[in-house]
Scaffold this motif. Structure first.
Motif, PDB file in Angstrom:
ATOM      1  N   PRO A 143      37.178  60.361 115.140  1.00 17.19           N
ATOM      2  CA  PRO A 143      37.078  61.670 114.495  1.00 17.19           C
ATOM      3  C   PRO A 143      36.651  62.682 115.552  1.00 17.19           C
ATOM      4  O   PRO A 143      36.343  62.312 116.688  1.00 17.19           O
ATOM      5  CB  PRO A 143      35.973  61.468 113.472  1.00 17.19           C
ATOM      6  N   SER A 144      36.647  63.955 115.195  1.00 18.92           N
ATOM      7  CA  SER A 144      36.117  64.964 116.100  1.00 18.92           C
ATOM      8  C   SER A 144      34.651  64.623 116.404  1.00 18.92           C
ATOM      9  O   SER A 144      33.930  64.133 115.543  1.00 18.92           O
ATOM     10  CB  SER A 144      36.245  66.348 115.479  1.00 18.92           C
ATOM     11  N   ALA A 145      34.232  64.893 117.654  1.00 23.73           N
ATOM     12  CA  ALA A 145      32.925  64.423 118.133  1.00 23.73           C
ATOM     13  C   ALA A 145      31.815  65.432 117.848  1.00 23.73           C
ATOM     14  O   ALA A 145      31.004  65.746 118.714  1.00 23.73           O
ATOM     15  CB  ALA A 145      33.002  64.111 119.623  1.00 23.73           C
ATOM     16  N   ASN A 146      31.798  65.937 116.610  1.00 26.18           N
ATOM     17  CA  ASN A 146      30.737  66.828 116.162  1.00 26.18           C
ATOM     18  C   ASN A 146      29.919  66.108 115.108  1.00 26.18           C
ATOM     19  O   ASN A 146      30.387  65.134 114.522  1.00 26.18           O
ATOM     20  CB  ASN A 146      31.336  68.101 115.545  1.00 26.18           C
ATOM     21  N   LYS A 147      28.695  66.586 114.867  1.00 29.09           N
ATOM     22  CA  LYS A 147      27.976  66.113 113.687  1.00 29.09           C
ATOM     23  C   LYS A 147      28.720  66.639 112.478  1.00 29.09           C
ATOM     24  O   LYS A 147      29.218  67.766 112.491  1.00 29.09           O
ATOM     25  CB  LYS A 147      26.556  66.662 113.709  1.00 29.09           C
ATOM     26  N   VAL A 153      42.078  73.409 118.298  1.00 30.55           N
ATOM     27  CA  VAL A 153      42.027  73.038 116.881  1.00 30.55           C
ATOM     28  C   VAL A 153      42.602  71.632 116.767  1.00 30.55           C
ATOM     29  O   VAL A 153      43.370  71.194 117.629  1.00 30.55           O
ATOM     30  CB  VAL A 153      42.801  74.020 115.961  1.00 30.55           C
ATOM     31  N   GLU A 154      42.257  70.930 115.688  1.00 28.37           N
ATOM     32  CA  GLU A 154      42.624  69.542 115.554  1.00 28.37           C
ATOM     33  C   GLU A 154      44.135  69.362 115.345  1.00 28.37           C
ATOM     34  O   GLU A 154      44.859  70.319 115.097  1.00 28.37           O
ATOM     35  CB  GLU A 154      41.877  68.889 114.375  1.00 28.37           C
ATOM     36  N   SER A 155      44.550  68.097 115.383  1.00 30.83           N
ATOM     37  CA  SER A 155      45.961  67.770 115.194  1.00 30.83           C
ATOM     38  C   SER A 155      46.429  68.097 113.779  1.00 30.83           C
ATOM     39  O   SER A 155      45.629  68.171 112.846  1.00 30.83           O
ATOM     40  CB  SER A 155      46.176  66.277 115.462  1.00 30.83           C
ATOM     41  N   ALA A 196      26.615  57.899 113.565  1.00 27.26           N
ATOM     42  CA  ALA A 196      26.339  58.905 114.614  1.00 27.26           C
ATOM     43  C   ALA A 196      26.673  60.307 114.127  1.00 27.26           C
ATOM     44  O   ALA A 196      25.969  61.269 114.414  1.00 27.26           O
ATOM     45  CB  ALA A 196      27.134  58.577 115.874  1.00 27.26           C
ATOM     46  N   LYS A 197      27.771  60.430 113.376  1.00 25.85           N
ATOM     47  CA  LYS A 197      28.216  61.743 112.903  1.00 25.85           C
ATOM     48  C   LYS A 197      27.564  62.161 111.589  1.00 25.85           C
ATOM     49  O   LYS A 197      27.712  63.294 111.156  1.00 25.85           O
ATOM     50  CB  LYS A 197      29.740  61.716 112.662  1.00 25.85           C
ATOM     51  N   GLU A 198      26.918  61.195 110.914  1.00 23.38           N
ATOM     52  CA  GLU A 198      26.436  61.388 109.538  1.00 23.38           C
ATOM     53  C   GLU A 198      27.597  61.813 108.647  1.00 23.38           C
ATOM     54  O   GLU A 198      27.525  62.770 107.878  1.00 23.38           O
ATOM     55  CB  GLU A 198      25.293  62.412 109.504  1.00 23.38           C
ATOM     56  N   ARG A 199      28.684  61.062 108.780  1.00 25.84           N
ATOM     57  CA  ARG A 199      29.920  61.391 108.065  1.00 25.84           C
ATOM     58  C   ARG A 199      30.017  60.585 106.778  1.00 25.84           C
ATOM     59  O   ARG A 199      29.696  59.393 106.767  1.00 25.84           O
ATOM     60  CB  ARG A 199      31.103  61.055 108.977  1.00 25.84           C
ATOM     61  N   PRO A 200      30.476  61.187 105.661  1.00 23.68           N
ATOM     62  CA  PRO A 200      30.654  60.431 104.415  1.00 23.68           C
ATOM     63  C   PRO A 200      31.615  59.262 104.636  1.00 23.68           C
ATOM     64  O   PRO A 200      32.641  59.411 105.289  1.00 23.68           O
ATOM     65  CB  PRO A 200      31.271  61.451 103.451  1.00 23.68           C
ATOM     66  N   PRO A 258      31.002  72.808 113.689  1.00 22.18           N
ATOM     67  CA  PRO A 258      32.360  73.065 114.188  1.00 22.18           C
ATOM     68  C   PRO A 258      32.792  71.966 115.152  1.00 22.18           C
ATOM     69  O   PRO A 258      31.959  71.399 115.859  1.00 22.18           O
ATOM     70  CB  PRO A 258      32.220  74.392 114.947  1.00 22.18           C
ATOM     71  N   SER A 259      34.093  71.680 115.196  1.00 28.03           N
ATOM     72  CA  SER A 259      34.599  70.662 116.116  1.00 28.03           C
ATOM     73  C   SER A 259      34.312  71.077 117.559  1.00 28.03           C
ATOM     74  O   SER A 259      34.288  72.256 117.883  1.00 28.03           O
ATOM     75  CB  SER A 259      36.100  70.476 115.909  1.00 28.03           C
ATOM     76  N   PRO A 260      34.085  70.078 118.425  1.00 26.63           N
ATOM     77  CA  PRO A 260      33.694  70.376 119.811  1.00 26.63           C
ATOM     78  C   PRO A 260      34.903  70.586 120.716  1.00 26.63           C
ATOM     79  O   PRO A 260      35.801  69.755 120.771  1.00 26.63           O
ATOM     80  CB  PRO A 260      32.937  69.113 120.227  1.00 26.63           C
TER      81      PRO A 260
HETATM   82 MG    MG Z   1      36.568  66.651 112.093  1.00 26.09          MG
END
Ligand code: MG
Ligand code: TXA
Length: 368
Positions: free
Chosen positions: A155-159, A192-194, A68-72, A163-165
């Motif tokens: 993970p953060s719910a961005n593609k 910003v993320e944890s 869904a994220k196209e994440r490596p 930028p993170s949502p």
């Molecule tokens: Mg992230």
């Protein structure tokens, strides 16, 4: 199983830190928890950014996150838990310093990297023998995690590369039609993320600066190292590389430059650069503090030709942290061909802000 191409957006209102106002409020959360247990994908708010959750013990569900994220595939995920005890089902050991950090800062924007239990699938941890664990403090996240009763990889719910949502609208823009449910709980607070802290060695190491500052960590456990990719200045040092360090991080569509320094020379430099770029025919976009806007007003400078997005006040870096991703998304919606970003002092949450802004500027930095 639901039809993921027909993403449902469920609005849930909950006051951070408070309970659900009525039992009806809890029903969508309970349904979303069931969807997680069945292997589905649920985007949900946390106090940092929106997460894209799936059952972290279910290889197929976790694979859906990456798709869904196209994440490596070798960039590991954080497992989210709804209560302290759940950590013992995920890791083989909680060393004393990790215990102290968790006891003081959970629930909250802190992720601990610890030796993983054998049953955590390799797809979740990117094949590492460690696992990242976090107990978020957002009431919707906590309710969802406790109702699901499983560690939720999120993970953060961005593609990947965006930028993170920090708002449900950002999740909808990136992931609609790719996930089952998006829980809209309003804007996230911290933005910003944890902070990711490696707790497997003698001394804790910050792998990614985040919502909890270095200063706060050091108050709790004494000296803390900063890993090679965690510095705001891109410096190197420290033993533990962040698995995600090799990937293209978010950069706006237009090339960006981060300008560092202190006012008033910082404001003079930003104004001069913007003026010069405009004279060269560029459409200038600016990420500016309220103080810079006031400076222009005092100086009689008309910023009307520039695309400006306000990050908040320099005297409240928490406010700026909560706005940077929204501002970066906003500039991508404009016709800006060059972006100038105003830097902040790299202290406290400022270290996190500068770490993210430096990535957004692909390490293009000017000193005022
Ligand atoms: Mg992230
Ligand atoms: O605030 C947050 O942490 C958000 C919300 C949703 O909880 N989540 C988030 O996840 O930012 P993600 O996947 O976008 O970032 C996780 C970071 C990545 O930099 C990853 O490389 C690192 O944590 N990480 C995960 N597992 C790790 C491990 N075992 N060792 C070292 N780093 C790890």
């Amino acid at each position: 199983m639901m039809d993921r191409r027909r993403t449902q957006v469920w609005k849930v209102s909950a006051v951070p830190g408070a309970n659900f106002e009525s039992i009806d409020e809890a029903i969508p959360v309970l349904q979303a928890a069931e969807i997680l247990r069945q292997g589905g994908l649920v985007a949900f708010p946390t106090e940092t950014v929106y997460g894209l959750g799936a059952n972290g013990l279910d290889e197929e569900a976790v694979a859906r996150i990456f798709a869904a994220k196209e994440r490596p595939a070798d960039n590991p995920l954080i497992l989210h838990i709804g209560n302290m005890e759940a950590i013992y089902g995920i890791v083989t050991e909680v060393p004393p310093l990790a215990r102290r950090l968790a006891r003081t800062l959970w629930p909250g924007p802190l992720t601990l990297v610890l030796p993983k239990a054998p049953h955590i699938p390799a797809v979740t941890t990117g094949g590492l023998d460690t696992v990242a664990v976090r107990m978020p403090s957002h009431p919707i996240a906590l309710a969802l995690l406790n109702a699901a009763g499983i560690p939720v990889a999120a993970p953060s719910a961005n593609k990947s590369g965006r930028p993170s949502p920090t708002e449900a609208a950002h999740v909808i823009a990136d992931l609609f039609g790719r996930v089952d449910i998006i829980i809209d709980g309003g804007p996230t607070g911290i933005g910003v993320e944890s902070t990711v802290v490696d707790c497997t060695g003698a001394k804790p190491v910050i792998l990614r600066p985040g919502g909890i500052s270095l200063e706060i960590l050091e108050e709790i456990v004494g000296e803390v190292d900063i890993g090679p990719h965690a510095w705001a200045d891109g410096g190197v040092g420290g033993p533990t590389p962040l698995p995600s360090a090799n990937y293209q991080h978010y950069a706006p569509n237009a090339p960006a430059v981060l300008v560092e320094g202190d006012p008033p020379s910082l404001f003079q430099c930003l104004t001069q650069l913007a003026t010069e770029l405009q004279a060269q025919g560029e459409q200038v976009g600016l990420m500016a503090s309220r103080e810079l806007l006031e400076y222009w007003q005092e100086q009689g400078i008309d910023p009307g030709k520039w695309e400006i997005t306000c990050m908040g006040s320099r005297v409240n870096l928490g406010e700026i942290a909560s706005n940077i991703y929204r501002c970066l998304r906003a500039l991508d919606e404009t016709s800006a061909s060059k972006i100038l970003i105003e830097g902040v002092p790299p202290r406290g949450i400022g270290l996190t802000i500068m770490n993210r802004l430096r990535k957004a500027a692909s390490d293009q930095v000017v000193n005022a």
